[in-house]
Design a protein around this motif. Structure first.
Motif, PDB file in Angstrom:
ATOM      1  N   PHE A 239      -0.982   9.311  14.685  1.00  0.00           N
ATOM      2  CA  PHE A 239      -0.141   9.449  13.522  1.00  0.00           C
ATOM      3  C   PHE A 239       0.352   8.268  13.504  1.00  0.00           C
ATOM      4  O   PHE A 239      -0.057   7.139  12.532  1.00  0.00           O
ATOM      5  CB  PHE A 239       1.264  10.213  13.826  1.00  0.00           C
ATOM      6  CG  PHE A 239       2.387  10.209  12.936  1.00  0.00           C
ATOM      7  CD1 PHE A 239       2.456  10.668  11.489  1.00  0.00           C
ATOM      8  CD2 PHE A 239       3.507   9.028  13.397  1.00  0.00           C
ATOM      9  CE1 PHE A 239       3.285  10.188  11.017  1.00  0.00           C
ATOM     10  CE2 PHE A 239       4.599   9.495  12.864  1.00  0.00           C
ATOM     11  CZ  PHE A 239       4.937   9.615  11.299  1.00  0.00           C
ATOM     12  N   VAL A 240       1.479   7.353  14.452  1.00  0.00           N
ATOM     13  CA  VAL A 240       1.169   5.758  14.470  1.00  0.00           C
ATOM     14  C   VAL A 240       0.158   4.551  14.187  1.00  0.00           C
ATOM     15  O   VAL A 240      -0.114   4.256  13.384  1.00  0.00           O
ATOM     16  CB  VAL A 240       1.756   5.824  15.385  1.00  0.00           C
ATOM     17  CG1 VAL A 240       2.067   4.115  15.957  1.00  0.00           C
ATOM     18  CG2 VAL A 240       2.868   6.250  16.247  1.00  0.00           C
ATOM     19  N   THR A 241      -0.908   5.085  14.475  1.00  0.00           N
ATOM     20  CA  THR A 241      -2.756   4.273  14.392  1.00  0.00           C
ATOM     21  C   THR A 241      -2.572   4.050  12.126  1.00  0.00           C
ATOM     22  O   THR A 241      -2.640   3.441  11.608  1.00  0.00           O
ATOM     23  CB  THR A 241      -3.931   4.895  14.682  1.00  0.00           C
ATOM     24  OG1 THR A 241      -3.684   5.492  15.956  1.00  0.00           O
ATOM     25  CG2 THR A 241      -4.828   3.877  14.416  1.00  0.00           C
ATOM     26  N   ALA A 242      -2.082   5.432  11.381  1.00  0.00           N
ATOM     27  CA  ALA A 242      -2.157   5.851  10.661  1.00  0.00           C
ATOM     28  C   ALA A 242      -0.900   4.471   9.274  1.00  0.00           C
ATOM     29  O   ALA A 242      -1.514   4.410   8.532  1.00  0.00           O
ATOM     30  CB  ALA A 242      -2.126   7.496   9.937  1.00  0.00           C
TER      31      ALA A 242
ATOM     32  N   ASP B 251      -2.190   1.413   7.561  1.00  0.00           N
ATOM     33  CA  ASP B 251      -1.377   1.571   6.134  1.00  0.00           C
ATOM     34  C   ASP B 251       0.008  -0.008   6.088  1.00  0.00           C
ATOM     35  O   ASP B 251       0.139  -0.679   5.181  1.00  0.00           O
ATOM     36  CB  ASP B 251      -0.069   2.584   5.234  1.00  0.00           C
ATOM     37  CG  ASP B 251      -0.283   3.724   4.986  1.00  0.00           C
ATOM     38  OD1 ASP B 251      -1.921   3.821   5.418  1.00  0.00           O
ATOM     39  OD2 ASP B 251      -0.148   5.271   5.712  1.00  0.00           O
ATOM     40  N   SER B 252       0.215  -0.057   7.290  1.00  0.00           N
ATOM     41  CA  SER B 252       1.207  -1.546   7.822  1.00  0.00           C
ATOM     42  C   SER B 252       0.854  -2.832   6.893  1.00  0.00           C
ATOM     43  O   SER B 252       0.721  -3.913   6.448  1.00  0.00           O
ATOM     44  CB  SER B 252       1.870  -1.644   8.820  1.00  0.00           C
ATOM     45  OG  SER B 252       0.829  -2.655   9.466  1.00  0.00           O
TER      46      SER B 252
ATOM     47  N   VAL C 219       7.218  -3.896   3.112  1.00  0.00           N
ATOM     48  CA  VAL C 219       8.349  -3.206   4.293  1.00  0.00           C
ATOM     49  C   VAL C 219       8.380  -4.172   5.138  1.00  0.00           C
ATOM     50  O   VAL C 219       7.466  -4.872   6.127  1.00  0.00           O
ATOM     51  CB  VAL C 219       7.427  -2.384   4.492  1.00  0.00           C
ATOM     52  CG1 VAL C 219       8.441  -2.130   5.914  1.00  0.00           C
ATOM     53  CG2 VAL C 219       7.481  -1.212   3.409  1.00  0.00           C
ATOM     54  N   LYS C 220      10.039  -4.522   5.834  1.00  0.00           N
ATOM     55  CA  LYS C 220       9.555  -5.556   6.681  1.00  0.00           C
ATOM     56  C   LYS C 220       9.395  -5.122   8.296  1.00  0.00           C
ATOM     57  O   LYS C 220       8.585  -5.861   8.795  1.00  0.00           O
ATOM     58  CB  LYS C 220      11.132  -6.100   7.110  1.00  0.00           C
ATOM     59  CG  LYS C 220      11.498  -7.299   5.239  1.00  0.00           C
ATOM     60  CD  LYS C 220      12.986  -8.427   5.724  1.00  0.00           C
ATOM     61  CE  LYS C 220      12.514  -9.456   4.452  1.00  0.00           C
ATOM     62  NZ  LYS C 220      13.021 -10.964   4.914  1.00  0.00           N
ATOM     63  N   TRP C 221       9.276  -4.200   8.556  1.00  0.00           N
ATOM     64  CA  TRP C 221       9.460  -3.057   9.847  1.00  0.00           C
ATOM     65  C   TRP C 221       9.398  -2.053   9.846  1.00  0.00           C
ATOM     66  O   TRP C 221       9.188  -1.279   8.629  1.00  0.00           O
ATOM     67  CB  TRP C 221      11.011  -3.026  10.649  1.00  0.00           C
ATOM     68  CG  TRP C 221      11.509  -4.980  11.323  1.00  0.00           C
ATOM     69  CD1 TRP C 221      11.929  -5.229  10.672  1.00  0.00           C
ATOM     70  CD2 TRP C 221      11.134  -5.277  12.531  1.00  0.00           C
ATOM     71  NE1 TRP C 221      12.418  -6.385  11.522  1.00  0.00           N
ATOM     72  CE2 TRP C 221      11.666  -6.487  12.552  1.00  0.00           C
ATOM     73  CE3 TRP C 221      10.486  -4.780  13.847  1.00  0.00           C
ATOM     74  CZ2 TRP C 221      11.897  -6.631  14.001  1.00  0.00           C
ATOM     75  CZ3 TRP C 221      10.136  -5.372  14.545  1.00  0.00           C
ATOM     76  CH2 TRP C 221      11.141  -6.799  15.212  1.00  0.00           C
TER      77      TRP C 221
ATOM     78  N   THR D 134      -4.432  -5.557  18.018  1.00  0.00           N
ATOM     79  CA  THR D 134      -5.384  -5.661  17.364  1.00  0.00           C
ATOM     80  C   THR D 134      -5.249  -5.963  15.923  1.00  0.00           C
ATOM     81  O   THR D 134      -5.671  -6.215  14.476  1.00  0.00           O
ATOM     82  CB  THR D 134      -6.121  -4.694  17.356  1.00  0.00           C
ATOM     83  OG1 THR D 134      -6.054  -3.502  16.757  1.00  0.00           O
ATOM     84  CG2 THR D 134      -6.813  -4.371  18.725  1.00  0.00           C
ATOM     85  N   LEU D 135      -3.600  -5.320  15.327  1.00  0.00           N
ATOM     86  CA  LEU D 135      -3.584  -6.029  14.141  1.00  0.00           C
ATOM     87  C   LEU D 135      -3.105  -7.373  13.998  1.00  0.00           C
ATOM     88  O   LEU D 135      -2.379  -7.909  14.542  1.00  0.00           O
ATOM     89  CB  LEU D 135      -1.933  -5.055  13.839  1.00  0.00           C
ATOM     90  CG  LEU D 135      -2.144  -3.765  13.367  1.00  0.00           C
ATOM     91  CD1 LEU D 135      -1.078  -2.969  13.353  1.00  0.00           C
ATOM     92  CD2 LEU D 135      -3.349  -3.093  12.487  1.00  0.00           C
ATOM     93  N   ASP D 136      -4.249  -7.873  12.830  1.00  0.00           N
ATOM     94  CA  ASP D 136      -4.157  -9.425  11.854  1.00  0.00           C
ATOM     95  C   ASP D 136      -2.402  -9.325  12.137  1.00  0.00           C
ATOM     96  O   ASP D 136      -2.075  -8.911  10.883  1.00  0.00           O
ATOM     97  CB  ASP D 136      -4.704  -9.960  11.269  1.00  0.00           C
ATOM     98  CG  ASP D 136      -4.854 -11.189  11.318  1.00  0.00           C
ATOM     99  OD1 ASP D 136      -4.889 -12.007  11.502  1.00  0.00           O
ATOM    100  OD2 ASP D 136      -4.573 -11.415   9.667  1.00  0.00           O
ATOM    101  N   GLY D 137      -2.045 -10.295  12.233  1.00  0.00           N
ATOM    102  CA  GLY D 137      -0.374 -10.875  11.988  1.00  0.00           C
ATOM    103  C   GLY D 137       0.843 -10.229  12.534  1.00  0.00           C
ATOM    104  O   GLY D 137       1.917 -10.512  12.283  1.00  0.00           O
TER     105      GLY D 137
END
Length: 112
Positions: free
Chosen positions: A26-29, A33-34, A41-43, A63-66
């Motif tokens: 769920f959080v990976t999805a 999307d983020s 979306v800020k947060w 691993t998320l760029d940025g």
């Protein structure tokens, strides 16, 4: 209408909500999307029930760029439920003190 517990009520029919991969999936999805909505979306945030899931989620956030490092921010908050330890004497502690912890994890692509 129909009353549903831990499910979604759609057209008076109960449907259990499950995400493939559980809370990590769920959080990976949301993470995926983020990346797409990072400028809209800020947060982003989620409540996590299992400490083992939190550790995996934090590894994936790296691993998320940025997000990780100087570019973005990650915040974790622990929520505890249960009796306060200072209100329980030693003979009763093991019988009644049963805290439950949950973790809120949030991330942004905005600099601090």
């Amino acid at each position: 209408g129909t009353s549903c517990n831990r499910v979604i009520n759609i057209n008076n029919k109960c449907k259990k909500v499950e995400e493939p991969g559980g809370e990590i999936g769920f959080v990976t999805a949301i993470m995926n999307d983020s990346q797409y909505f990072r400028h809209h979306v800020k947060w982003y945030s989620s409540l996590v029930a299992k400490k083992t899931s939190l550790n995996v989620i934090l590894q994936r956030l790296q691993t998320l760029d940025g997000v990780w490092g100087n570019r973005g921010q990650v915040r974790i908050v622990e929520f505890r439920q249960g009796n306060r330890e200072d209100n329980i004497d030693d003979s009763e502690r093991n019988k009644t003190y049963n805290p439950r912890s949950r973790w809120g994890v949030a991330w942004t692509y905005e600099r601090a």
